[in-house]
Design an enzyme around this catalytic site. Structure first.
Site, short mmCIF file in Angstrom:
data_model
loop_
_atom_site.label_atom_id
_atom_site.label_comp_id
_atom_site.label_asym_id
_atom_site.label_seq_id
_atom_site.Cartn_x
_atom_site.Cartn_y
_atom_site.Cartn_z
N ASP A 50 0.85 -1.19 0.00
CA ASP A 50 0.00 0.00 0.00
C ASP A 50 0.89 1.24 0.00
OD1 ASP A 50 0.92 0.30 2.62
OD2 ASP A 50 -1.08 0.17 3.53
N HIS A 51 0.27 2.39 0.20
CA HIS A 51 0.98 3.67 0.18
C HIS A 51 2.09 3.79 1.22
CE1 HIS A 51 -2.23 4.00 3.14
NE2 HIS A 51 -1.46 4.88 3.76
N CYS A 88 2.78 -3.50 4.15
CA CYS A 88 1.96 -2.33 4.46
C CYS A 88 2.62 -1.67 5.67
CB CYS A 88 0.49 -2.70 4.70
SG CYS A 88 0.13 -3.70 6.15
N GLY A 89 1.89 -0.87 6.41
CA GLY A 89 2.49 -0.20 7.56
C GLY A 89 3.03 -1.18 8.59
N THR A 90 2.21 -2.17 8.95
CA THR A 90 2.62 -3.16 9.96
C THR A 90 2.78 -4.56 9.38
OG1 THR A 90 0.35 -3.71 10.55
CG2 THR A 90 1.42 -1.92 11.80
N GLY A 91 2.20 -4.82 8.24
CA GLY A 91 2.16 -6.16 7.67
C GLY A 91 0.94 -6.94 8.11
N GLY A 116 -2.55 -5.99 8.47
CA GLY A 116 -3.78 -5.86 7.69
C GLY A 116 -3.68 -6.53 6.34
N HIS A 176 7.95 -25.30 8.88
CA HIS A 176 6.88 -25.98 9.61
C HIS A 176 5.49 -25.75 9.04
CE1 HIS A 176 9.38 -26.27 13.58
NE2 HIS A 176 10.06 -26.67 12.52
N HIS A 202 4.63 -32.04 10.08
CA HIS A 202 4.21 -30.69 9.72
C HIS A 202 3.16 -30.73 8.61
CE1 HIS A 202 7.34 -29.26 12.32
NE2 HIS A 202 8.24 -29.96 11.64
#
Length: 157
Positions: free
Chosen positions: A17-18, A74-77, A79, A107, A142
């Site tokens: 995103d932006h 994105c800003g935090t990853g 969303g 895993h 796994h």
């Protein structure tokens, strides 16, 4: 350089995103230098945009086999990874350090990696990407757990 069984270059879809335009551009260059083919599904504009659109585009490309793996920023990853995880067959992980990225592939056989441009710097992002791309799924017990996750996914269609 990572290669698929078909002996072709691995193709990685990238979305952002932006908040992550600058980091995306640096990640694209890093991946190309490593020999990966990169498909840009993200925005190149810094005006406000909606991360779910880009998470979905990359996830759908991975699920359809148009690209081998996806990277989302994105800003935090958080969303953008939530949006990606709504696509059937996607196992997206948010990582802010390399160890979790490596184990997520070993895993959980994750097929989309996400991180936040407002959380980590570019050098850490490169380390995370390297560990994630170089790790191999271990299978065995796994795989049994992946099958359980897929069963939950199928029950909730």
């Amino acid at each position: 350089m990572e290669e698929r069984r078909t002996n072709r270059m691995m193709k990685i879809g990238i979305g952002n995103d932006h908040a992550a335009v600058d980091m995306k551009n640096e990640v694209v260059e890093f991946l190309k230098e490593k020999g990966y083919e990169v498909v840009n599904f993200g925005t190149d504009k810094k005006e406000s945009s909606n991360y779910p659109e880009y998470g979905r585009k990359v996830a759908e490309a991975v699920a359809a086999g148009e690209v081998d793996l996806g990277i989302l920023i994105c800003g935090t990853g958080v969303g953008i990874s939530l949006a990606a995880n709504k696509v059937k067959g996607i196992r997206a992980v948010v990582c802010s350090e390399p160890y979790s990225a490596k184990l997520s592939r070993q895993h959980n056989n994750t097929n989309v990696l996400a991180f936040g441009a407002r959380v980590i710097g570019i050098e850490l992002a490169k380390m995370i990407i390297e560990e994630w791309l170089n790790a191999e799924f271990m299978g065995g017990r796994h795989q049994d757990r992946i099958d359980m996750i897929t069963e939950i996914e199928n029950e909730n269609e």
